[in-house]
Design an enzyme around this catalytic site. Sequence first.
Site, PDB file in Angstrom:
ATOM      1  N   LYS A  13       6.087   3.942  -4.473  1.00  0.00           N
ATOM      2  CA  LYS A  13       5.385   5.165  -4.036  1.00  0.00           C
ATOM      3  C   LYS A  13       6.094   5.783  -2.825  1.00  0.00           C
ATOM      4  CE  LYS A  13       1.475   2.929  -3.366  1.00  0.00           C
ATOM      5  NZ  LYS A  13       1.869   1.534  -3.726  1.00  0.00           N
ATOM      6  N   ARG A  88      -7.761   4.215  -2.724  1.00  0.00           N
ATOM      7  CA  ARG A  88      -7.524   2.875  -3.240  1.00  0.00           C
ATOM      8  C   ARG A  88      -8.805   2.201  -3.715  1.00  0.00           C
ATOM      9  NH1 ARG A  88      -2.647   1.672  -0.068  1.00  0.00           N
ATOM     10  NH2 ARG A  88      -1.889  -0.358  -0.679  1.00  0.00           N
ATOM     11  N   ARG A 122      12.029  -6.054   0.524  1.00  0.00           N
ATOM     12  CA  ARG A 122      12.025  -4.737   1.169  1.00  0.00           C
ATOM     13  C   ARG A 122      12.373  -4.857   2.662  1.00  0.00           C
ATOM     14  NH1 ARG A 122       6.901  -1.249   0.543  1.00  0.00           N
ATOM     15  NH2 ARG A 122       5.931  -3.244   1.008  1.00  0.00           N
ATOM     16  N   ARG A 150       8.146  -5.816   6.979  1.00  0.00           N
ATOM     17  CA  ARG A 150       6.724  -5.632   7.286  1.00  0.00           C
ATOM     18  C   ARG A 150       6.009  -6.984   7.354  1.00  0.00           C
ATOM     19  NH1 ARG A 150       4.682  -0.917   3.240  1.00  0.00           N
ATOM     20  NH2 ARG A 150       3.023  -2.445   2.960  1.00  0.00           N
ATOM     21  N   ARG A 161      -2.498  -8.943  -2.259  1.00  0.00           N
ATOM     22  CA  ARG A 161      -2.526  -7.476  -2.435  1.00  0.00           C
ATOM     23  C   ARG A 161      -2.601  -7.113  -3.912  1.00  0.00           C
ATOM     24  NH1 ARG A 161       2.599  -6.237   1.143  1.00  0.00           N
ATOM     25  NH2 ARG A 161       2.565  -4.133   0.275  1.00  0.00           N
TER      26      ARG A 161
HETATM   27  P1  AP5 Z   1       8.289   1.097  -1.854  1.00  0.00           P
HETATM   28  O1  AP5 Z   1       8.741   2.463  -2.206  1.00  0.00           O
HETATM   29  O2  AP5 Z   1       8.227   0.716  -0.420  1.00  0.00           O
HETATM   30  O3  AP5 Z   1       6.923   0.778  -2.631  1.00  0.00           O
HETATM   31  P2  AP5 Z   1       5.418   1.234  -2.335  1.00  0.00           P
HETATM   32  O4  AP5 Z   1       4.770   1.508  -3.633  1.00  0.00           O
HETATM   33  O5  AP5 Z   1       5.400   2.318  -1.299  1.00  0.00           O
HETATM   34  O6  AP5 Z   1       4.902  -0.142  -1.769  1.00  0.00           O
HETATM   35  P3  AP5 Z   1       3.941  -0.527  -0.569  1.00  0.00           P
HETATM   36  O7  AP5 Z   1       4.042  -2.022  -0.410  1.00  0.00           O
HETATM   37  O8  AP5 Z   1       4.226   0.297   0.659  1.00  0.00           O
HETATM   38  O9  AP5 Z   1       2.582  -0.184  -1.127  1.00  0.00           O
HETATM   39  P4  AP5 Z   1       1.264  -0.687  -0.668  1.00  0.00           P
HETATM   40  O10 AP5 Z   1       0.410   0.258  -1.411  1.00  0.00           O
HETATM   41  O11 AP5 Z   1       0.961  -2.105  -0.837  1.00  0.00           O
HETATM   42  O12 AP5 Z   1       1.352  -0.544   0.943  1.00  0.00           O
HETATM   43  P5  AP5 Z   1       0.691   0.454   1.975  1.00  0.00           P
HETATM   44  O13 AP5 Z   1       1.632   0.644   3.070  1.00  0.00           O
HETATM   45  O14 AP5 Z   1       0.121   1.630   1.281  1.00  0.00           O
HETATM   46  O15 AP5 Z   1       9.242   0.059  -2.627  1.00  0.00           O
HETATM   47  C1  AP5 Z   1       9.080  -1.343  -2.474  1.00  0.00           C
HETATM   48  C2  AP5 Z   1      10.474  -2.026  -2.545  1.00  0.00           C
HETATM   49  O16 AP5 Z   1      11.003  -1.851  -3.854  1.00  0.00           O
HETATM   50  C3  AP5 Z   1      11.515  -1.404  -1.587  1.00  0.00           C
HETATM   51  O17 AP5 Z   1      12.345  -2.415  -1.096  1.00  0.00           O
HETATM   52  C4  AP5 Z   1      12.307  -0.431  -2.476  1.00  0.00           C
HETATM   53  O18 AP5 Z   1      13.637  -0.258  -2.026  1.00  0.00           O
HETATM   54  C5  AP5 Z   1      12.245  -1.132  -3.832  1.00  0.00           C
HETATM   55  N1  AP5 Z   1      12.217  -0.180  -4.944  1.00  0.00           N
HETATM   56  C6  AP5 Z   1      11.573   1.027  -5.004  1.00  0.00           C
HETATM   57  N2  AP5 Z   1      11.768   1.612  -6.194  1.00  0.00           N
HETATM   58  C7  AP5 Z   1      12.532   0.748  -6.916  1.00  0.00           C
HETATM   59  C8  AP5 Z   1      13.071   0.771  -8.239  1.00  0.00           C
HETATM   60  N3  AP5 Z   1      12.850   1.829  -9.070  1.00  0.00           N
HETATM   61  N4  AP5 Z   1      13.809  -0.299  -8.662  1.00  0.00           N
HETATM   62  C9  AP5 Z   1      14.034  -1.359  -7.833  1.00  0.00           C
HETATM   63  N5  AP5 Z   1      13.562  -1.445  -6.562  1.00  0.00           N
HETATM   64  C10 AP5 Z   1      12.815  -0.397  -6.119  1.00  0.00           C
HETATM   65  O19 AP5 Z   1      -0.559  -0.401   2.455  1.00  0.00           O
HETATM   66  C11 AP5 Z   1      -0.401  -1.548   3.259  1.00  0.00           C
HETATM   67  C12 AP5 Z   1      -1.773  -2.062   3.654  1.00  0.00           C
HETATM   68  O20 AP5 Z   1      -2.461  -1.072   4.429  1.00  0.00           O
HETATM   69  C13 AP5 Z   1      -2.738  -2.375   2.503  1.00  0.00           C
HETATM   70  O21 AP5 Z   1      -2.539  -3.673   1.966  1.00  0.00           O
HETATM   71  C14 AP5 Z   1      -4.096  -2.239   3.195  1.00  0.00           C
HETATM   72  O22 AP5 Z   1      -4.392  -3.365   3.997  1.00  0.00           O
HETATM   73  C15 AP5 Z   1      -3.860  -1.055   4.111  1.00  0.00           C
HETATM   74  N6  AP5 Z   1      -4.183   0.222   3.465  1.00  0.00           N
HETATM   75  C16 AP5 Z   1      -3.326   1.240   3.184  1.00  0.00           C
HETATM   76  N7  AP5 Z   1      -3.954   2.239   2.554  1.00  0.00           N
HETATM   77  C17 AP5 Z   1      -5.247   1.835   2.415  1.00  0.00           C
HETATM   78  C18 AP5 Z   1      -6.385   2.425   1.805  1.00  0.00           C
HETATM   79  N8  AP5 Z   1      -6.328   3.620   1.208  1.00  0.00           N
HETATM   80  N9  AP5 Z   1      -7.560   1.730   1.836  1.00  0.00           N
HETATM   81  C19 AP5 Z   1      -7.650   0.534   2.448  1.00  0.00           C
HETATM   82  N10 AP5 Z   1      -6.592  -0.095   3.020  1.00  0.00           N
HETATM   83  C20 AP5 Z   1      -5.404   0.564   3.007  1.00  0.00           C
END
Ligand code: AP5
Length: 204
Positions: A13, A88, A122, A150, A161
């Site tokens: 994402k 979410r 990552r 992270r 997660r």
């Molecule tokens: P990346 O692009 O970083 O993936 P992402 O989908 O953004 O992953 P996240 O881990 O950031 O998502 P998340 O939803 O768990 O975390 P968030 O920060 O929102 O890619 C991941 C890796 O893969 C990278 O190394 C990249 O290079 C690689 N990659 C990408 N595309 C690729 C491809 N096509 N092929 C191969 N490799 C690839 O949330 C973190 C925490 O915050 C949550 O757990 C929760 O505690 C809290 N939080 C956030 N939002 C909320 C909410 N709305 N409600 C409640 N808690 C929340």
Amino acid sequence: MNIILFGPPGAGKGTQAKELITKFGIPQISTGDILREAIANKTKLGLEAKKYMDAGNLVPDEVVVGLVEERLKNKDCENGYILDGFPRTVVQAEALDKIANIDKVIALDVPASEIVERITGRRTSRKTGKIYHIKYNPPVSENEEDLIQRDDDTEVAVIKRLENYEKQTLPVLEYYKEKNKTTIVNGSRKPEEITKELIEILGK
Ligand code: AP5
């Protein structure tokens, strides 16, 4: 154009949002990034959120909804935005319906078997915020980028997660499918192939 970029942890994402904001000139609103900024600034909210995040659990709905509600009032959201990591839960989706009109939901489909490797590999540049992967997308110079990992990118937290994604977040996809706003995109391809398809979908 108000877009939700949906998908499991590590689906890409953030990687895709960074490309789309350049192409469409609208901001990325990542609740994860907002929360991590609050942690870095050691605010009360950040310290509270960190406990949930490091354990791989969701931060309470009322906290996240409040943050998004405030962020969407900013002037840079006037012409649209890309929500990354929000909503979410169905409670968050219902709250969003009260404050915004969503045009499209794009769901990146990546099997759980790929997620753990993606997330544990990552690394993010402390300087630019650019997202890398030690195997799939390494930086030209690790030292220059000052890479960080992270706190919630451990194998234990990722498994939690993913469990929470299936239980709490997948129902959100059903919520939007019923509203006929959802397009599912294969996220298990090269990032640039995925970007091309997303631009085609959003350009229509
Ligand atoms: P990346 O692009 O970083 O993936 P992402 O989908 O953004 O992953 P996240 O881990 O950031 O998502 P998340 O939803 O768990 O975390 P968030 O920060 O929102 O890619 C991941 C890796 O893969 C990278 O190394 C990249 O290079 C690689 N990659 C990408 N595309 C690729 C491809 N096509 N092929 C191969 N490799 C690839 O949330 C973190 C925490 O915050 C949550 O757990 C929760 O505690 C809290 N939080 C956030 N939002 C909320 C909410 N709305 N409600 C409640 N808690 C929340």
